[in-house]
Design a protein around this motif. Structure first.
Motif, PDB file in Angstrom:
ATOM      1  N   ARG A  13      55.423  56.845  98.253  1.00 42.42           N
ATOM      2  CA  ARG A  13      56.387  57.888  97.925  1.00 42.42           C
ATOM      3  C   ARG A  13      56.100  58.420  96.538  1.00 42.42           C
ATOM      4  N   PHE A  14      56.038  59.730  96.405  1.00 41.50           N
ATOM      5  CA  PHE A  14      55.994  60.334  95.073  1.00 41.50           C
ATOM      6  C   PHE A  14      57.298  61.116  94.954  1.00 41.50           C
ATOM      7  N   GLY A  15      58.290  60.536  94.334  1.00 39.41           N
ATOM      8  CA  GLY A  15      59.614  61.165  94.268  1.00 39.41           C
ATOM      9  C   GLY A  15      60.165  61.331  95.673  1.00 39.41           C
ATOM     10  N   GLU A  16      60.445  62.576  96.039  1.00 39.86           N
ATOM     11  CA  GLU A  16      60.987  62.868  97.375  1.00 39.86           C
ATOM     12  C   GLU A  16      59.898  62.940  98.437  1.00 39.86           C
ATOM     13  N   ASN A  17      58.664  63.011  97.973  1.00 36.10           N
ATOM     14  CA  ASN A  17      57.538  63.238  98.895  1.00 36.10           C
ATOM     15  C   ASN A  17      57.046  61.917  99.502  1.00 36.10           C
ATOM     16  N   LEU A  18      57.372  61.718 100.779  1.00 38.76           N
ATOM     17  CA  LEU A  18      56.892  60.520 101.475  1.00 38.76           C
ATOM     18  C   LEU A  18      55.498  60.837 102.025  1.00 38.76           C
ATOM     19  N   VAL A  19      54.485  60.157 101.516  1.00 36.90           N
ATOM     20  CA  VAL A  19      53.103  60.462 101.911  1.00 36.90           C
ATOM     21  C   VAL A  19      52.627  59.535 103.033  1.00 36.90           C
ATOM     22  N   HIS A  20      52.876  58.248 102.892  1.00 38.25           N
ATOM     23  CA  HIS A  20      52.527  57.289 103.952  1.00 38.25           C
ATOM     24  C   HIS A  20      53.798  56.604 104.440  1.00 38.25           C
ATOM     25  N   GLY A  49      41.557  62.644 108.279  1.00 36.18           N
ATOM     26  CA  GLY A  49      42.861  63.278 108.446  1.00 36.18           C
ATOM     27  C   GLY A  49      42.886  64.612 107.746  1.00 36.18           C
ATOM     28  N   PRO A  50      43.910  65.420 108.032  1.00 36.92           N
ATOM     29  CA  PRO A  50      43.973  66.749 107.427  1.00 36.92           C
ATOM     30  C   PRO A  50      44.149  66.673 105.912  1.00 36.92           C
ATOM     31  N   SER A  51      43.813  67.759 105.268  1.00 35.70           N
ATOM     32  CA  SER A  51      43.950  67.845 103.816  1.00 35.70           C
ATOM     33  C   SER A  51      45.389  67.548 103.401  1.00 35.70           C
ATOM     34  N   GLY A  52      45.554  66.701 102.412  1.00 34.36           N
ATOM     35  CA  GLY A  52      46.874  66.381 101.895  1.00 34.36           C
ATOM     36  C   GLY A  52      47.587  65.259 102.628  1.00 34.36           C
ATOM     37  N   CYS A  53      46.929  64.639 103.630  1.00 36.64           N
ATOM     38  CA  CYS A  53      47.593  63.585 104.405  1.00 36.64           C
ATOM     39  C   CYS A  53      47.609  62.252 103.658  1.00 36.64           C
ATOM     40  N   GLY A  54      46.874  62.178 102.559  1.00 31.04           N
ATOM     41  CA  GLY A  54      46.947  60.956 101.747  1.00 31.04           C
ATOM     42  C   GLY A  54      45.747  60.031 101.861  1.00 31.04           C
ATOM     43  N   LYS A  55      44.573  60.576 102.175  1.00 33.04           N
ATOM     44  CA  LYS A  55      43.357  59.749 102.289  1.00 33.04           C
ATOM     45  C   LYS A  55      42.924  59.235 100.913  1.00 33.04           C
ATOM     46  N   SER A  56      42.829  60.158  99.966  1.00 36.06           N
ATOM     47  CA  SER A  56      42.396  59.747  98.621  1.00 36.06           C
ATOM     48  C   SER A  56      43.432  58.820  97.996  1.00 36.06           C
ATOM     49  N   THR A  57      44.706  59.120  98.225  1.00 37.62           N
ATOM     50  CA  THR A  57      45.761  58.270  97.678  1.00 37.62           C
ATOM     51  C   THR A  57      45.640  56.850  98.231  1.00 37.62           C
ATOM     52  N   LEU A  58      45.398  56.731  99.528  1.00 44.55           N
ATOM     53  CA  LEU A  58      45.249  55.402 100.131  1.00 44.55           C
ATOM     54  C   LEU A  58      44.059  54.670  99.500  1.00 44.55           C
ATOM     55  N   ASP A  92      34.513  58.634  98.059  1.00 43.95           N
ATOM     56  CA  ASP A  92      35.457  59.707  98.382  1.00 43.95           C
ATOM     57  C   ASP A  92      34.671  61.000  98.598  1.00 43.95           C
ATOM     58  N   GLU A  93      34.630  61.457  99.831  1.00 42.40           N
ATOM     59  CA  GLU A  93      33.912  62.690 100.214  1.00 42.40           C
ATOM     60  C   GLU A  93      32.483  62.707  99.645  1.00 42.40           C
ATOM     61  N   PRO A  94      31.650  61.713  99.999  1.00 38.76           N
ATOM     62  CA  PRO A  94      30.342  61.606  99.342  1.00 38.76           C
ATOM     63  C   PRO A  94      29.385  62.763  99.630  1.00 38.76           C
ATOM     64  N   LEU A 147      44.284  51.999  91.557  1.00 37.83           N
ATOM     65  CA  LEU A 147      44.486  53.109  90.618  1.00 37.83           C
ATOM     66  C   LEU A 147      45.829  53.790  90.879  1.00 37.83           C
ATOM     67  N   GLU A 148      46.475  53.360  91.947  1.00 36.25           N
ATOM     68  CA  GLU A 148      47.752  53.971  92.333  1.00 36.25           C
ATOM     69  C   GLU A 148      48.632  52.872  92.930  1.00 36.25           C
ATOM     70  N   HIS A 149      49.959  52.967  92.692  1.00 35.41           N
ATOM     71  CA  HIS A 149      50.878  51.989  93.279  1.00 35.41           C
ATOM     72  C   HIS A 149      51.371  52.462  94.628  1.00 35.41           C
TER      73      HIS A 149
HETATM   74  N1  LIG Z   1      49.920  60.965  91.387  1.00 33.77           N
HETATM   75  C1  LIG Z   1      50.561  61.724  92.264  1.00 33.77           C
HETATM   76  N2  LIG Z   1      51.788  62.197  91.976  1.00 33.77           N
HETATM   77  C2  LIG Z   1      52.475  62.959  92.863  1.00 33.77           C
HETATM   78  N3  LIG Z   1      52.011  63.312  94.059  1.00 33.77           N
HETATM   79  C3  LIG Z   1      50.784  62.875  94.402  1.00 33.77           C
HETATM   80  C4  LIG Z   1      49.994  62.064  93.525  1.00 33.77           C
HETATM   81  N4  LIG Z   1      48.816  61.774  94.134  1.00 33.77           N
HETATM   82  C5  LIG Z   1      48.875  62.369  95.339  1.00 33.77           C
HETATM   83  N5  LIG Z   1      50.043  63.026  95.507  1.00 33.77           N
HETATM   84  C6  LIG Z   1      50.455  63.763  96.720  1.00 33.77           C
HETATM   85  O1  LIG Z   1      50.114  62.969  97.832  1.00 33.77           O
HETATM   86  C7  LIG Z   1      49.695  63.786  98.919  1.00 33.77           C
HETATM   87  C8  LIG Z   1      48.365  63.294  99.437  1.00 33.77           C
HETATM   88  O2  LIG Z   1      47.335  63.592  98.503  1.00 33.77           O
HETATM   89  P1  LIG Z   1      45.836  63.124  98.691  1.00 33.77           P
HETATM   90  O3  LIG Z   1      45.070  63.645  97.532  1.00 33.77           O
HETATM   91  O4  LIG Z   1      45.808  61.660  98.900  1.00 33.77           O
HETATM   92  O5  LIG Z   1      45.407  63.856 100.031  1.00 33.77           O
HETATM   93  P2  LIG Z   1      44.010  63.885 100.789  1.00 33.77           P
HETATM   94  O6  LIG Z   1      44.246  63.449 102.179  1.00 33.77           O
HETATM   95  O7  LIG Z   1      43.001  63.126  99.994  1.00 33.77           O
HETATM   96  O8  LIG Z   1      43.668  65.441 100.801  1.00 33.77           O
HETATM   97  P3  LIG Z   1      42.234  66.214 100.655  1.00 33.77           P
HETATM   98  O9  LIG Z   1      41.551  66.095 102.001  1.00 33.77           O
HETATM   99  O10 LIG Z   1      42.648  67.636 100.368  1.00 33.77           O
HETATM  100  O11 LIG Z   1      41.454  65.569  99.536  1.00 33.77           O
HETATM  101  C9  LIG Z   1      49.725  65.214  98.413  1.00 33.77           C
HETATM  102  O12 LIG Z   1      50.933  65.777  98.843  1.00 33.77           O
HETATM  103  C10 LIG Z   1      49.702  65.054  96.915  1.00 33.77           C
HETATM  104  O13 LIG Z   1      50.359  66.109  96.278  1.00 33.77           O
END
Ligand SMILES: Nc1ncnc2c1ncn2[C@@H]1O[C@H](COP(=O)(O)OP(=O)(O)OP(=O)(O)O)[C@@H](O)[C@H]1O
Ligand SMILES: [Mg+2]
Length: 245
Positions: free
Chosen positions: A13-20, A37-46, A166-168, A53-55
């Motif tokens: 969760r980033f504030g109100e934004n539930l990512v996973h 997964g589609p752009s923004g689905c949270g692959k890099s975050t995972l 990440d996206e090599p 590097l992220e909680h």
């Molecule tokens: N540090 C952060 N603070 C707030 N929101 C974040 C943070 N990191 C990621 N997010 C949010 O998490 C969501 C997923 O981001 P992420 O970069 O993981 O997507 P992705 O699947 O890697 O997308 P892409 O294919 O475009 O690289 C996005 O909505 C992004 O705005």
């Protein structure tokens, strides 16, 4: 085969934004595994959560036998030396030569002699397909494909068990991208690596990945080999694979 990575019910969760919303997957030793997964689905975050590097907000991530949610600082430091990361931007230090970039961790974490460091860096240049003379160049003096290789050599310098990418192949021309795919497969065999990569490169997906997890709408909608994943009904999978024919 043993799992090197287990992700269980992870919520981010980033504030109100539930990512996973309850992510589950496992990566076995020795495989090349993809996060799709589609752009923004949270692959890099995972991936950033897995490399600390992220909680994450809830759930459990176990990497190489360590549960990250309650890991102690000393164990975390030891664990950091057991993986290598290749970021999408390469993150090479522009003021250092390719050789110095690769050697950095050896200076920081070992007491190896200058000669030993030279030999190790020389070997890493060799296995990623760079020439010894490339070591003397600065990042600004080499091509995109060479930068990827230099960053890969740096990621491999401490002989990691796991390589994160990440996206090599993004930003590479098709020939360099396929060359990079082949390199990753060779290195997996040569160095007994496990590889976890974020990718949306369809050729990389079909040729290099043993298994993959597809994230869509905050959850894993499919996990398995390409054949298994293609059987799953998911809007993302249908669009993604149909698009490329
Ligand atoms: N540090 C952060 N603070 C707030 N929101 C974040 C943070 N990191 C990621 N997010 C949010 O998490 C969501 C997923 O981001 P992420 O970069 O993981 O997507 P992705 O699947 O890697 O997308 P892409 O294919 O475009 O690289 C996005 O909505 C992004 O705005
Ligand atoms: Mg990303």
């Amino acid at each position: 085969m043993q799992s090197i990575l287990k992700v269980q019910e992870v919520e981010t969760r980033f504030g109100e934004n539930l990512v996973h919303d309850g992510i589950n997957l496992h990566v076995k030793e020795g495989e090349i595994y993809g996060f799709l997964g589609p752009s923004g689905c949270g692959k890099s975050t995972l991936m950033r959560e897995v490399i600390m590097l992220e909680h994450f907000s809830k759930g459990s991530i176990e990497l190489l036998g360590h549960k990250l949610e309650n890991i102690k600082a000393k164990q975390a430091q030891e664990l950091r030396l057991q993986w290598g990361v290749l970021f999408q931007s390469n993150a090479l230090f522009t003021s250092l030569t390719v050789f110095e970039n690769i050697a950095l961790s050896l200076h920081e974490y070992t007491k190896f002699s200058k000669e030993m460091i030279r030999d190790i860096v020389s070997f890493k240049l060799d296995i990623v397909g760079l020439k010894q003379s490339d070591g003397a160049l600065f990042p600004s003096q080499i091509s995109g494909g060479m930068k990827k290789k230099a960053a890969l050599a740096r990621a491999l310098v401490m002989d990691p068990k796991v390589l994160f990418l990440d996206e090599p192949t993004s930003g590479l021309d098709p020939i360099s991208a396929r060359e990079f795919d082949a390199l990753i497969m060779n290195l997996r065999d040569l160095l007994n690596l496990s590889v976890v990569m974020v990718t949306h490169d369809l050729t990389s997906i079909t040729t290099t990945l043993d298994r993959m997890a597809v994230i869509d709408n905050k959850k894993i909608v499919a996990e398995g080999s390409l054949e298994e994943v293609l059987k799953i009904q998911s809007p993302f999978i249908e669009r993604f694979f149909k698009m490329e024919g």
